[in-house]
Design an enzyme around this catalytic site. Structure first.
Site, mmCIF file in Angstrom:
data_model
loop_
_atom_site.group_PDB
_atom_site.id
_atom_site.type_symbol
_atom_site.label_atom_id
_atom_site.label_comp_id
_atom_site.label_asym_id
_atom_site.label_seq_id
_atom_site.Cartn_x
_atom_site.Cartn_y
_atom_site.Cartn_z
ATOM 1 N N HIS A 1 93.263 0.193 -43.171
ATOM 2 C CA HIS A 1 92.687 -0.500 -42.133
ATOM 3 C C HIS A 1 91.136 -0.055 -42.479
ATOM 4 C CE1 HIS A 1 96.366 -0.608 -39.287
ATOM 5 N NE2 HIS A 1 96.633 -1.208 -40.338
ATOM 6 N N SER B 1 97.497 -0.289 -35.320
ATOM 7 C CA SER B 1 97.722 -1.402 -34.170
ATOM 8 C C SER B 1 98.315 -1.369 -32.947
ATOM 9 C CB SER B 1 98.634 -2.463 -34.865
ATOM 10 O OG SER B 1 97.931 -3.031 -35.957
HETATM 11 ZN ZN LIG Z 1 98.045 -2.593 -40.667
#
Ligand SMILES: [Zn+2]
Length: 498
Positions: free
Chosen positions: A425, A78
């Site tokens: 992810h 992120s």
């Molecule tokens: Zn994450």
């Protein structure tokens, strides 16, 4: 519905408008499969089959795909992706607002000339426009930090994490208070990195080991800075205090709800001692920011979609998505498509899937029925939702029999194919949805950092501040010729006459 969508698409007059306001919604970890499942859940909660439901951002007229890889990673984190979205260039895993020649944790290199990115929030502040950061994570977490901070390690949220690092890099909480006191609205969790370890947290009455060791009471320092600058300001840490804030007479608002992240929506204490919803945070923020005639930039993050997926908590992930969608609805209702660009996107996806030849209207948290088309080879039932990796219950190659298991329970974790302690992810593209001035630029398959450039271009800030002919369009929608344009047209007439 179809006609409404058509009408929306036909609002072409937005093309010539400058975005006074820009709101960037980020669903952290919100891949397309999570959006689809959340859409079905929303419909099923209303008593419908579910698949036909339209989420609020799905009504936006413009959509694109975003390629989320980072400078160093096929599957990113992120920090790199949020930096791309808000600062306009790709970077490395774990870097916040810092360019990719810098290696993770290299504080000294991060301080070299030109290694700090300039981001959309900086561009708006440079124009005297208001800014806001709203999240359900700690306000020092990777995504919100990318709006305002610069660090070679996203984990350096407080001085607990930066102690002993060569180069004297300041932690993210420190940067938020000392370097970014001009942000009008900061709302989220993460109080522990702002409190000195000589005080107890007002909610837990305990001292977290991550509270500050440098003796700085950053909350008090924030109040002192605002007082010195003569600004109306408030600090709040629970819903009761938050509800009492009158946006009309508050220009600067700091809200830190919880020592760490805010609660999952399904676990939220909605009493005055608890926490506001993301929609409530968004509404209050807009009411404060909209007072600036020059406009504002606000980032709103639905952060805990990502956290839920990492723990394979599918139900929490979908409910967090719907909480973010409610915040989008609030923003749409409170703003005009004529002057406010709203972009809804994600930083990256998760290995989350909707499988089996599931019947229309099958409970989204249920067993995939019937299984006659493609029966499981081990004869055991399986859920509609699953994960490519993460926690699973396979023992000696045998899956757990889910008959009579409540797979719709709040904390039920659907099975994964690859056993990992922590689900990961995923690297495929995510969606970008847009409405408002310049939303038509959101189309096709784009690099993720393109979003930052669209926001700058739409608002005539940053790289596009001096390249914004739309500023010359008058109220009647006609192009007002600049001095240069008039000069050139006289030259052309003169040349054509000889
Ligand atoms: Zn994450």
């Amino acid at each position: 519905m179809a006609k409404d969508s058509l009408d929306e698409s036909l609002k072409l007059e937005q093309i010539n408008k400058v975005a006074k306001n820009v709101i960037l919604f980020i669903g952290d970890g919100l891949g397309i499969s999570t959006i689809t499942a959340s859409r079905i859940l929303k419909g099923q909660k209303m008593g419908n089959p579910g698949e036909e439901t339209v989420l609020e951002f799905e009504k936006f007229p413009n959509v694109a795909l975003s390629k989320v890889y980072g400078s160093d990673k096929m599957v990113p984190d992120s920090a790199a992706t949020a930096s791309a979205l808000m600062c306009g260039e790709k970077t490395n895993w774990y870097l916040v607002g810092t360019r990719d020649p810098v290696a993770i944790s290299d504080c000294v290199a991060s301080k070299a000339e030109n290694m700090k990115m300039t981001c959309i929030l900086d561009h708006f502040q440079a124009e005297g426009r208001s800014t806001g950061v709203v999240t359900t994570a700690r306000v020092t977490h990777a995504t919100p930090a990318s709006a305002y901070a610069h660090t070679p390690n996203r984990d350096w949220e407080g001085d607990y994490q930066t102690a002993g690092i060569p180069g004297d890099c300041k932690d993210i909480a420190y940067q938020l208070i000392y370097d970014n006191s001009d942000i009008n609205v900061v709302l989220g969790g993460g109080r522990r990195s702002f409190l000195p370890n000589s005080t107890v947290d007002p909610e837990t009455n305990t001292v977290d080991k991550r509270q500050r060791r440098d003796g700085h009471d950053l909350i008090q320092i924030w109040k002192d800075i605002q007082t010195t600058k003569g600004r109306s300001h408030e600090y709040v840490w629970n819903k009761g205090q938050f509800d009492n804030i009158n946006p009309a007479n508050t220009d600067y608002l700091l809200g830190l709800f919880g020592p760490s992240h805010m609660q999952y929506s399904l676990d939220r204490d909605s009493s005055s001692a608890g926490e506001p919803t993301l929609a409530e945070l968004t509404e209050k923020a807009i009411n404060i920011l909209k007072k600036n005639d020059k406009g504002y930039f606000m980032m709103v993050e639905g952060a805990r979609i990502d956290h839920a997926h990492h723990d394979s908590l599918a139900k929490h992930a979908l409910e967090e998505t719907l909480a973010l969608e409610a915040a989008v609805k609030k923003a749409v209702d409170m703003t005009s498509i004529q002057d406010t660009l709203i972009i809804f996107t994600s930083d990256h996806s998760h290995v989350f899937n909707i499988g089996g030849y599931t019947q229309r209207g099958n409970p989204i948290f249920g067993i995939a029925e019937p299984q006659s088309d493609e029966p499981p080879l081990d004869g055991l039932p399986y859920t509609v939702l699953g994960y490519g990796n993460g926690p699973n219950r396979v023992l000696n190659g045998t899956r757990v029999n889910l008959t009579n298991v409540n797979t719709a329970a709040k904390d039920y974790t659907p099975e994964s194919a690859i056993p990992l302690a922590y689900e990961t992810h995923a690297g495929e593209d995510v969606g970008i949805y847009a409405r408002g001035p310049m939303a038509h630029l959101i189309q096709g398959v784009k690099e993720q950092h393109y979003v930052a450039h669209v926001m700058q271009y739409a608002a005539c800030v940053g790289d596009y501040r001096f390249d914004c002919k739309r500023k010359e369009i008058n109220a009647a929608g006609q192009l007002v010729p600049s001095v240069l344009t008039i000069f050139l047209s006289i030259c052309l007439k003169f040349m054509s006459s000889i």
